[in-house]
Each structure stands twice: as structure tokens, then as C-alpha cells.
Design an enzyme around this catalytic site. Sequence first.
Site, PDB file in Angstrom:
ATOM      1  N   HIS A  89       9.630 141.106 122.955  1.00  0.00           N
ATOM      2  CA  HIS A  89      10.774 142.009 123.123  1.00  0.00           C
ATOM      3  C   HIS A  89      12.096 141.298 122.845  1.00  0.00           C
ATOM      4  O   HIS A  89      13.175 141.822 123.135  1.00  0.00           O
ATOM      5  CB  HIS A  89      10.742 142.561 124.558  1.00  0.00           C
ATOM      6  CG  HIS A  89      11.497 143.806 124.734  1.00  0.00           C
ATOM      7  ND1 HIS A  89      12.638 143.882 125.509  1.00  0.00           N
ATOM      8  CD2 HIS A  89      11.300 145.056 124.248  1.00  0.00           C
ATOM      9  CE1 HIS A  89      13.099 145.116 125.502  1.00  0.00           C
ATOM     10  NE2 HIS A  89      12.313 145.843 124.741  1.00  0.00           N
ATOM     11  N   LYS A  91      15.446 139.691 121.136  1.00  0.00           N
ATOM     12  CA  LYS A  91      16.492 140.155 120.235  1.00  0.00           C
ATOM     13  C   LYS A  91      17.482 139.001 120.098  1.00  0.00           C
ATOM     14  O   LYS A  91      18.504 138.987 120.757  1.00  0.00           O
ATOM     15  CB  LYS A  91      17.181 141.388 120.814  1.00  0.00           C
ATOM     16  CG  LYS A  91      16.256 142.578 121.025  1.00  0.00           C
ATOM     17  CD  LYS A  91      16.826 143.474 122.111  1.00  0.00           C
ATOM     18  CE  LYS A  91      15.862 144.527 122.530  1.00  0.00           C
ATOM     19  NZ  LYS A  91      14.727 144.021 123.285  1.00  0.00           N
ATOM     20  N   ASP A  96      22.179 128.317 111.502  1.00  0.00           N
ATOM     21  CA  ASP A  96      22.505 126.918 111.202  1.00  0.00           C
ATOM     22  C   ASP A  96      22.371 125.988 112.402  1.00  0.00           C
ATOM     23  O   ASP A  96      23.083 124.985 112.506  1.00  0.00           O
ATOM     24  CB  ASP A  96      23.913 126.811 110.602  1.00  0.00           C
ATOM     25  CG  ASP A  96      24.012 127.449 109.232  1.00  0.00           C
ATOM     26  OD1 ASP A  96      22.966 127.579 108.557  1.00  0.00           O
ATOM     27  OD2 ASP A  96      25.123 127.834 108.831  1.00  0.00           O
TER      28      ASP A  96
END
Length: 182
Positions: A89, A91, A96
Amino acid sequence: MEQAHFSQIRGKIISYLDQAKEDVVIAMAWFTSVELFDALLLCLKRHVNVELILLDNAINYMYYAPDFNVFIENGGHLRIADSSIGFMHHKFCVIDNKIAITGSYNWTYYAETRNVENILITDNLEIVNLYLAEYKRLVNLLSMCSSCVRLSWDDIEAREDVDFRELNYEIERICEVQNKPI
């Protein structure tokens, strides 16, 4: 630097992706935003290494979602998180090895147009490194994909992991943005 954002989130993420020079790693439950997908393709064209972990969910494979085969064909690295590792789940995105972007925001039109969402952008290396470690942990559990399934409507209807009310709303938003018939 820590920045919290509660509106115009997609544009904020794109502005950071546009500045990526070396690596972008993403773990995202749902991903239907063509604008964010195109930003990743532009990273690949600039020879930025882009890696993506997606949740194994019909929304990510439907005709209206970006074709992740194009991502792979352009040099992107894709892994699919199935239920064997738990419900992925996450996100988050790390750019870099210096910037982490995280929050409630899935890279979908649903998140952009319907939900009340947030992201936090930080360059705090302790936090960035924690997200990189979590990404690497997932990578060690998942295989790289050489292709990504595309589902027909019949295929989607046969699956058990679909909330059709949410799916229909997402399709309506995508069709509005892409000027496609619903």
C-alpha cells in the site's frame, strides 16, 4: 527541507521528476496518471534509471491506465507486488537518493480529483535512506517483469480484487482528461 502539500500534488511531483539526474525509485499502490507516467518516460529519455513497484491490482492493468509495457520498453524496471508479500500500500518516490516524496497520494486521477490528499517532500537523508531501505527490501522479495499484463473488461470483471464503484469513477476521470468516450 520539509514541505507539505495538500493541493496541486501531481504538478509538485512532476517538477521534482523533471529535475531527476540519476535515479528514481517508486513504490505505488495504484498508478493511472498519464502525466506522471509521461514524466517517468521523460526521465528514461534523459538516461535516468527509473524503477517502479506496483501493486498487483486490476486498476493498474486496465486499458485506461498507462501501458507499463511502454515503460519497460523504454528501459524502466518494473516489479509487481502480489499478495505473497502482503498488501503493498506504499505511496513513495525517492529521487537521486536525495529527495523522498511520500504521503497519502496514489498516482491516480481519483487521488487528484476526488480525494483529500497530502504529500511530504523531504531532503532529510535519514528519512530518505529509510525509504531507500524499504524499497530495497521489497526489491529483494520481487522479480523484475519483462512485460506487464493488460486486462480486457471481461478479465477485470472476472477478478475478485476490483471495487467497481471506484474503478468506474477512475475511468470517468481518465476519459475526461484524455478526451476518450466513457
